[in-house]
Structure formats: structure tokens, C-alpha cells
Design an enzyme around this catalytic site. Structure first.
Site, PDB file in Angstrom:
ATOM      1  CE  LYS A 167      -5.027  -5.415   7.671  1.00 19.85           C
ATOM      2  NZ  LYS A 167      -5.634  -4.207   8.285  1.00 19.85           N
TER       3      LYS A 167
ATOM      4  CE1 TYR B  59      -3.364  -0.687   4.946  1.00 19.35           C
ATOM      5  CE2 TYR B  59      -1.446  -1.716   5.934  1.00 19.35           C
ATOM      6  CZ  TYR B  59      -2.792  -1.746   5.599  1.00 19.35           C
ATOM      7  OH  TYR B  59      -3.555  -2.840   5.918  1.00 19.35           O
TER       8      TYR B  59
ATOM      9  CG  ASN C 175      -8.498  -4.581  10.568  1.00 15.03           C
ATOM     10  OD1 ASN C 175      -7.411  -4.975  10.180  1.00 15.03           O
ATOM     11  ND2 ASN C 175      -9.083  -3.492  10.086  1.00 15.03           N
TER      12      ASN C 175
ATOM     13  CG  HIS D 174      -5.351  -5.101   2.782  1.00 16.27           C
ATOM     14  ND1 HIS D 174      -5.730  -3.778   2.824  1.00 16.27           N
ATOM     15  CD2 HIS D 174      -5.033  -5.358   1.486  1.00 16.27           C
ATOM     16  CE1 HIS D 174      -5.619  -3.264   1.594  1.00 16.27           C
ATOM     17  NE2 HIS D 174      -5.197  -4.205   0.768  1.00 16.27           N
TER      18      HIS D 174
ATOM     19  CD  GLU E 212      -4.084  -2.520  -2.142  1.00 16.59           C
ATOM     20  OE1 GLU E 212      -4.754  -3.573  -2.063  1.00 16.59           O
ATOM     21  OE2 GLU E 212      -4.395  -1.462  -1.562  1.00 16.59           O
TER      22      GLU E 212
END
Ligand code: RTP
Ligand code: MG
Length: 147
Positions: free
Chosen positions: A9, A49, A112, A115, A126
Site C-alpha cells: 500500500k 474495495y 497497514n 493488501h 482482483e
């Protein structure tokens, strides 16, 4: 052979963690089939998302993931979807075990570091969202040739 979609990310890219994260998956033994540094459009972020559209953190999540480039990857290997999630650790870095990527490098749930697809079905969806077919390689590792 199973494939999964993993992405460093924006916080991980900004903090120079791409190499460290790729290395963890490589050393574990998974095969990198495709990878690229890319910016995510708002449209792609909302599709990726989509399951969280009604959640209170959705706007923050989309804003964050589109704020700066990500490093997207397709990894292949036996049970790679669930294993990659184990290497990543719990969603909240404050609960992720030391030794996991989020446990070692993350501080807050909103940033975080990484992913990873949560199921084989999510992985297929995805991978198709982020990669054209021509961007993925189809080689096999020939370990005995190299070591
Ligand atoms: P990801 O999809 O990013 O791999 O994360 P995940 O499966 O472990 O967690 P998920 O439930 O899919 O949540 C997606 C991302 O939304 C952010 N989040 N924020 N503020 C909050 O309570 C909250 N909850 C989730 C996290 O960045 C999470 O990775
Ligand atoms: Mg998720």
C-alpha cells in the site's frame, strides 16, 4: 496452481518497504508471476474495495489507497491465498503477531502496509482488475537449474 493478488500500500511504498516485502514472499518460496508500481484511480479503488462501500471507513480507505503509488503483485504457489494472509498478519497491526509483515511494520489499521486477497474467488477478481493477461508471465521455477 493457486494464485493471489498482493499489493504494497502507499505507506509501504513511501517507507521503502517494497523490496523487504517482495523478499518475504520470494524467500517463502512463492513464484512472482507479475508485478508493477502503479497509481490507483478512484474508480479502481471503489471496485477493489466494493465490499466495504457502506462501512464508515470507506472514504478514508479509498482516499488513502489513491494517495500515492502502490506496488501490485501476483504470486503463485500451493495454498498461496491463505498463506500470504498469514505472512501479512492481522488487519490491525496492533494485533498482528511480531514476525508478520503488519506486525513488524504497521502501526495503525488505516495504514497497514499491505493488501492480500481473502479467498481464491477474491484473488481471481482482483488479479483481473489490476492486471491485463499480457502482463502476467507463465514460467515455471526450475530450481535445480539454478542451485
Ligand atoms: P485488505 O483488504 O486491505 O487486505 O485488509 P483485510 O482484508 O485484512 O481487511 P478488510 O476487512 O478487507 O479491510 C480493508 C482495509 O480497510 C481498512 N480498515 N479500516 N478503521 C477501521 O476500522 C478499518 N477497518 C478496516 C484497513 O486498512 C483494511 O486493510
Ligand atoms: Mg480485505
Amino acid at each position: 496452481m493457486e494464485q493471489t493478488f498482493v499489493m504494497v500500500k502507499p505507506d509501504g511504498v513511501q517507507r521503502n518497504l517494497i523490496g523487504e516485502i517482495v523478499q518475504r514472499f520470494e524467500k517463502k518460496g512463492y513464484t512472482l508471476k507479475g508485478a508493477k508500481l502503479m497509481s490507483i484511480s478512484r474508480e479502481l479503488a471503489e471496485k477493489h474495495y466494493g465490499e466495504h462501500k457502506e462501512k464508515p471507513f470507506f472514504e478514508e480507505l479509498v482516499g488513502f489507497i489513491t494517495s500515492s503509488p502502490v506496488f501490485a503483485m501476483v504470486l503463485e504457489g500451493d495454498k498461496v491465498v491463505s498463506s500470504a494472509r498469514k505472512l501479512m498478519g492481522a488487519t490491525n497491526p496492533q494485533e498482528a503477531a511480531p514476525g508478520t509483515i503488519r506486525g513488524d511494520y504497521g502501526v495503525r489499521i488505516s495504514m497497514n502496509v499491505i493488501h492480500g486477497s481473502d479467498s481464491v474467488e477474491s484473488a481471481e477478481r482482483e488479479i483481473a482488475l489490476f492486471f491485463d493477461r499480457g502482463e502476467l508471465t507463465s514460467y515455471e521455477k526450475q530450481v535445480s537449474v539454478w542451485v
